[in-house]
Design an enzyme around this catalytic site. Structure first.
Site, short mmCIF file in Angstrom:
data_model
loop_
_atom_site.label_atom_id
_atom_site.label_comp_id
_atom_site.label_asym_id
_atom_site.label_seq_id
_atom_site.Cartn_x
_atom_site.Cartn_y
_atom_site.Cartn_z
N THR A 25 24.39 70.03 61.72
CA THR A 25 25.74 70.33 62.17
C THR A 25 26.21 71.61 61.49
O THR A 25 26.10 71.75 60.27
CB THR A 25 26.67 69.15 61.81
N HIS A 172 20.76 60.05 68.31
CA HIS A 172 21.09 60.01 66.89
C HIS A 172 21.36 58.56 66.48
O HIS A 172 22.43 58.03 66.74
CB HIS A 172 22.33 60.88 66.64
N ASN A 175 22.30 57.83 59.85
CA ASN A 175 23.44 58.33 59.06
C ASN A 175 24.76 57.59 59.23
O ASN A 175 25.83 58.17 59.05
CB ASN A 175 23.65 59.83 59.33
N ASN A 228 16.41 53.95 54.89
CA ASN A 228 16.42 53.54 53.47
C ASN A 228 17.55 54.17 52.66
O ASN A 228 17.41 54.34 51.46
CB ASN A 228 15.05 53.81 52.82
#
Ligand SMILES: Cc1cc2nc3c(=O)[nH]c(=O)nc-3n(C[C@H](O)[C@H](O)[C@H](O)COP(=O)(O)O)c2cc1C
Length: 362
Positions: A25, A172, A175, A228
């Site tokens: 981004t 996506h 996150n 993770n």
């Protein structure tokens, strides 16, 4: 074992090397989420990467909460992406669009109304808005109608990506954004068919992949996860169990490639990692695996040598080194990324990182 400089097939895409540009981004679009001409220069500068994954790109106004990030839901956005993908192709590159719904991480000031998530929850910390950082608002739990509509938004964005000249898409799923909010029991407290068991928590991402794959062909679809790490308040009580089941699902769906942001202890970016899952996923998934976080040339090659990863993606290093492939090949020193200009508007810290030949001439 393959070298970073060996070619790789990702579905129909032929990558000339295994150095992938990770999604980054950069906040250089307009407030209406329309790409700007400088973005064509930036991506074309990095076209020697085996593959460019675009910065996260909103699938809808509701799903986009990052100032000056681009979108793929209006005709104007599609038109404005075309010079970007054309410039990458003219420079010999390949580029996929990362499709983004931020879920509860959209501040109401940007998304228009209360954000939507798997469950009624509030993200920790602060949201980016046009007026600076503000506390997140509470999200409402998506209804079944919302879910159908959002799946449709992913599908439309995938069609728009192809219309805009992208070679495919990356969903996506990483996150702590919407797909992650559905996947993990730390953020998904639903009691219907989208929550509870692992099977139920896989339902949303499965529907998204089926819709996107149905629209543009599954061979042009990849997906990113960050199994993770605790990201933006989203975690799971059993990441290995969840992501192993997910790997089986991706295999059943014939998703050709996945990217895992899987930092190791001592990472220089983001929260402390838990047990890696790529090895466990590899056992159940025969597609291509791209691994990410904190790599340089030698550590990336060492990772390929272990046999889990097929390619390595680079974030901050390619941000600061448009000719990263050449620098890794020749062992040349690297420019350091300037964190101050990561998300600022304009050319500084965006298109002015010198290539090797420019650095030598200076
Ligand atoms: C400025 C910046 C922007 C980022 N934007 C995105 C993004 O849009 N989508 C995404 O999945 N990850 C994003 N990330 C995470 C990177 O893709 C990558 O996982 C992270 O930088 C670690 O890789 P690295 O050590 O090679 O930089 C971003 C990271 C940075 C530094």
């Amino acid at each position: 074992m393959p070298s970073l400089f060996d070619p790789l097939d990702l579905g129909p895409l032929q990558l000339p090397n295994r150095i992938v540009m990770a999604p980054l981004t950069r906040g250089r679009a307009t407030r209406e989420a329309v790409p700007t001409p400088i973005m064509a220069d930036y991506y074309a500068q990095r076209a020697s990467a085996g593959l460019i994954i675009s910065e996260a790109t909103g699938i809808s106004r509701e799903g986009l909460g990052w100032p000056f990030a681009p979108g793929l839901w209006t005709a104007e956005q599609v038109e404005a992406w075309k010079p970007v993908t054309d410039a990458v192709h003219a420079a010999g590159g390949r580029m996929v669009a990362q499709l983004w719904h931020m879920g509860r991480l959209v501040h109401p000031d940007l998304g228009g109304g209360q954000p939507v998530s798997a469950s009624a929850t509030t993200a920790p910390d602060y949201a980016h808005t046009y007026e600076g950082k503000k506390p997140y608002g509470e999200a409402r739990a998506a209804t079944r109608d919302d879910i159908r509509r959002i799946v449709g938004d992913y599908e439309r964005a995938a069609r728009n990506a192809v219309a805009a000249g992208f070679d495919g898409v990356q969903v996506h799923g990483a996150n702590g954004y919407l797909i992650d909010q559905f996947l993990r029991d730390g953020a998904n407290h639903r009691s219907d068919e989208y929550g509870g068991s692992v099977e139920n928590r896989l339902r949303f991402v499965t529907e998204v992949l089926e819709a996107v794959g149905g629209a543009i062909g599954m061979d042009r679809v990849g997906i990113r996860f960050s199994p993770n790490i605790l990201s933006q308040g989203v975690e799971d009580s059993d990441p290995v169990g969840l992501f192993t089941a997910l790997a089986k699902r991706l295999e059943e769906l014939s998703v050709p490639w996945i990217e895992l942001r899987e930092p190791r202890p001592g990472t220089s970016f983001g929260s402390a990692p838990t047990e890696p899952v790529s090895g466990a996923m590899r056992e159940h998934y025969s597609g291509r695996i791209v691994l990410n976080s904190d790599y340089n040339g030698p550590s990336a090659q060492a990772r390929l040598d272990e046999g889990v990863a097929d390619a390595i993606s680079f974030g901050r290093t390619i941000l600061a080194n448009p000719d990263l492939v050449e620098r890794i090949r020749s062992g040349a020193p690297l420019n350091q990324p300037n964190t101050r200009t990561f998300y600022t508007q304009g050319p500084e810290g965006y298109v002015d990182y010198p290539r090797l030949d420019e650095a030598r001439a200076a």
